[in-house]
Design a protein around this motif. Structure first.
Motif, short mmCIF file in Angstrom:
data_model
loop_
_atom_site.label_atom_id
_atom_site.label_comp_id
_atom_site.label_asym_id
_atom_site.label_seq_id
_atom_site.Cartn_x
_atom_site.Cartn_y
_atom_site.Cartn_z
N ALA A 87 -15.52 67.37 -24.20
CA ALA A 87 -16.06 68.85 -24.35
C ALA A 87 -17.44 68.88 -24.90
CB ALA A 87 -15.16 69.80 -24.97
N VAL A 135 -16.34 74.92 -20.33
CA VAL A 135 -15.76 73.80 -20.95
C VAL A 135 -15.45 73.95 -22.49
CG1 VAL A 135 -16.38 71.19 -21.37
CG2 VAL A 135 -17.05 72.68 -19.32
N TYR A 193 -19.82 66.78 -22.56
CA TYR A 193 -20.38 67.60 -21.74
C TYR A 193 -21.29 68.51 -21.74
CZ TYR A 193 -20.48 70.58 -17.58
OH TYR A 193 -20.81 71.34 -16.42
N THR A 236 -10.07 65.24 -25.23
CA THR A 236 -10.39 66.60 -24.99
C THR A 236 -11.70 67.23 -25.90
OG1 THR A 236 -8.32 67.33 -24.07
CG2 THR A 236 -9.75 69.32 -24.91
N ASP A 294 -21.42 76.99 -17.86
CA ASP A 294 -20.46 76.06 -17.71
C ASP A 294 -20.22 75.38 -18.78
OD1 ASP A 294 -23.08 75.07 -17.85
OD2 ASP A 294 -22.93 73.37 -16.63
N ASP A 295 -21.24 75.12 -19.69
CA ASP A 295 -20.67 74.65 -20.97
C ASP A 295 -19.94 75.43 -22.07
OD1 ASP A 295 -22.58 72.52 -20.60
OD2 ASP A 295 -24.36 73.81 -21.48
#
Length: 110
Positions: free
Chosen positions: A48, A70, A51, A44, A66-67
């Motif tokens: 994260a 996440v 991304y 995770t 979106d970042d």
């Protein structure tokens, strides 16, 4: 677009960038707990961060929503893992959250 619209777009972009940076810093601070969170916590955490850093996104990069989503999801999940690990481990004797010993509960202090 008018000048006011561009200013508004710029302000929103800066605000979302600042929010993404704050969330990324909070995720990075949880790195010290990775040894106790197991494989799911590590995946995770690194997922994260990757991304957030990589240019491939669901929404183009000038908009960091979106970042932020996440990173927020990763923080919530990592926080839940931390609470589960702390609940599973018995507290040390004398720790603030530790229950007092039965013989000490009724003893009077001089």
């Amino acid at each position: 677009m008018s000048r006011e619209a561009w200013v508004l777009v710029g302000v929103v972009a800066v605000a979302t960038l600042a929010g993404a940076v704050v969330l990324a810093v909070r995720v990075i601070r949880t790195r010290r707990l990775l040894g106790t969170l197991g494989l799911n916590g590590k995946l995770t955490f690194y997922g994260a961060l990757l991304y957030t850093v990589l240019p491939i996104d669901l929404i183009p990069d000038p908009i960091y929503l979106d970042d932020m989503a996440v990173l927020t999801g990763a923080l919530l999940y990592l926080g839940r893992l931390v609470r589960q690990r702390r609940a599973a481990k018995p507290p040390l004797p004398g720790a603030p959250d530790a229950p007092s010993a039965p013989d000490r509960a009724h003893r009077r202090v001089p």
